[in-house]
Motif scaffolding. Structure first.
Motif, mmCIF file in Angstrom:
data_model
loop_
_atom_site.group_PDB
_atom_site.id
_atom_site.type_symbol
_atom_site.label_atom_id
_atom_site.label_comp_id
_atom_site.label_asym_id
_atom_site.label_seq_id
_atom_site.Cartn_x
_atom_site.Cartn_y
_atom_site.Cartn_z
ATOM 1 N N ASN A 13 41.480 29.091 48.275
ATOM 2 C CA ASN A 13 40.804 27.898 49.361
ATOM 3 C C ASN A 13 41.580 26.772 49.116
ATOM 4 N N PRO A 14 42.183 26.382 49.929
ATOM 5 C CA PRO A 14 42.098 24.646 49.749
ATOM 6 C C PRO A 14 42.014 23.907 49.274
ATOM 7 N N LEU A 58 32.299 45.544 38.772
ATOM 8 C CA LEU A 58 33.328 46.474 38.747
ATOM 9 C C LEU A 58 34.813 45.193 38.462
ATOM 10 N N SER A 59 35.903 45.428 37.512
ATOM 11 C CA SER A 59 36.433 44.393 37.350
ATOM 12 C C SER A 59 37.725 44.519 38.431
ATOM 13 N N CYS A 60 37.880 43.918 39.491
ATOM 14 C CA CYS A 60 39.349 44.204 40.891
ATOM 15 C C CYS A 60 40.270 43.824 40.347
ATOM 16 N N GLY A 61 41.539 43.875 39.963
ATOM 17 C CA GLY A 61 42.383 43.186 39.932
ATOM 18 C C GLY A 61 43.590 42.383 41.230
ATOM 19 N N VAL A 62 44.140 41.871 41.348
ATOM 20 C CA VAL A 62 44.119 41.372 43.037
ATOM 21 C C VAL A 62 45.338 39.670 42.169
ATOM 22 N N TYR A 63 46.323 39.794 43.462
ATOM 23 C CA TYR A 63 46.997 38.274 43.034
ATOM 24 C C TYR A 63 46.384 36.553 43.626
ATOM 25 N N SER A 64 46.731 36.387 42.425
ATOM 26 C CA SER A 64 46.678 35.635 41.832
ATOM 27 C C SER A 64 46.643 33.888 42.922
ATOM 28 N N ASP A 65 48.132 34.309 44.264
ATOM 29 C CA ASP A 65 48.483 33.183 44.988
ATOM 30 C C ASP A 65 49.456 33.810 45.817
ATOM 31 N N VAL A 66 49.451 34.975 46.791
ATOM 32 C CA VAL A 66 49.927 35.873 47.728
ATOM 33 C C VAL A 66 48.897 36.040 48.747
ATOM 34 N N PRO A 67 49.112 34.620 49.587
ATOM 35 C CA PRO A 67 48.459 35.181 51.033
ATOM 36 C C PRO A 67 49.823 36.186 51.684
ATOM 37 N N PRO A 68 48.941 36.240 52.948
ATOM 38 C CA PRO A 68 46.939 36.568 53.113
ATOM 39 C C PRO A 68 46.550 38.122 52.807
ATOM 40 N N PHE A 69 47.075 37.810 51.187
ATOM 41 C CA PHE A 69 46.357 39.128 50.900
ATOM 42 C C PHE A 69 44.908 38.242 49.601
ATOM 43 N N SER A 70 45.651 37.381 49.216
ATOM 44 C CA SER A 70 44.650 36.654 48.045
ATOM 45 C C SER A 70 45.203 35.418 47.965
ATOM 46 N N SER A 71 44.871 34.932 47.768
ATOM 47 C CA SER A 71 45.138 33.399 48.073
ATOM 48 C C SER A 71 43.941 32.057 47.478
#
Length: 277
Positions: A49-50, A34-47
């Motif tokens: 890890n430092p 399953l290809s799942c599109g997510v935010y590239s850098d919008v915490p806390p949803f998807s970002s």
């Protein structure tokens, strides 16, 4: 006769190709991912890890849980906010899980699952006004970020929007008494109230939301089999407590966002709300 048969074959080729790609759920089963599109850098949803640079967040965990319930592997595809609808519309991702709110315009382009939570546009005001009903603010000046759903919700509530380029400027207008309040999403509102309190300013959130925004999984239009599978998986995730766990980890009462999950997965068709444009 040969020419006629060849001509018929040429005519049938597009139909064969169309039928081969008409069922996206069958395609997902065939590739077992399953290809799942997510935010590239919008915490806390998807970002990222430092330390590891791997994507993490609420939407990442939801994608993982969804793929598990569908019995396939997961492929994450980072997207910008603007690309969420076009990428799923064109079939470049199977689904998008990126805090995707239902709007009338988007619903003409993509299909929505039943929502797994309902975001709210809320009104932040000075403490003495925090108990006022939404009707009190009709015709009053309220600030918001320009072009946002927050601005739309002010019009929906029959108030007068005063717009700014960012939430900080919209809040400054409240401090300067240029407007009675600022509208933003619940997460931003809670942070704004807490930050103001730390600096000695007492704010509150009006009890009635300005607008409701169902948050769902987005997918291509006219994919009934995939829609049914996604909805079944969401209800199973909810029943198993997985969505509660993900919520608590990323935006729950013990996080900086301090949000309480009030709604369960529910049928979009049963919801009573006025959709934003």
């Amino acid at each position: 006769m040969r020419i006629q048969k060849a001509h018929m074959a040429v005519l049938l080729l597009p139909l064969i190709a169309l039928s081969a790609h008409a069922d996206q759920w069958a395609d997902i089963q065939a590739k077992q991912s399953l290809s799942c599109g997510v935010y590239s850098d919008v915490p806390p949803f998807s970002s990222p890890n430092p330390q590891t640079r791997q994507l993490e967040g609420m939407d990442i965990d939801l994608c993982n849980s969804l793929a598990k319930h569908l019995g396939v592997t997961l492929e994450l595809k980072p997207l910008s906010g603007e690309a969420r609808v076009p990428e799923v519309k064109m079939g470049r991702v199977d689904v998008v899980i990126a805090n995707l709110a239902y709007t009338k315009t988007r619903a003409q382009q993509i299909q929505y699952s039943d929502p797994y939570y309902v975001a709210k546009e809320v009104l932040v005001v000075k403490a003495p006004l925090a108990d006022k009903p939404r009707a009190f603010f009709e015709g009053k000046r309220i600030s918001a970020t320009k072009g946002s759903t927050s601005e739309q919700s002010i019009r929906l509530a029959k108030a007068r929007p005063v717009t700014f380029q960012d939430t900080g400027s919209a809040y400054l207008a409240v401090q300067q008494n240029k407007v009675l309040g600022v509208v933003t999403n619940t997460m931003s509102a809670i942070k704004l109230v807490n930050q103001a309190k730390a600096s000695g300013v007492e704010l509150g959130i009006a009890p009635e939301p300005m607008a409701l925004e169902p948050i769902s999984v987005g997918m291509r239009l006219e994919e009934p089999a995939l829609l049914a599978k996604i909805n079944d998986a969401l209800y199973a995730m909810d029943k198993a407590g997985e969505i509660d766990q993900i919520w608590a980890k990323w935006i729950g009462p013990n996080t900086e966002y301090k949000m309480v999950r009030e709604e369960r997965v529910q049928k979009l068709s049963d919801m009573q709300f006025e959709a934003l444009e």
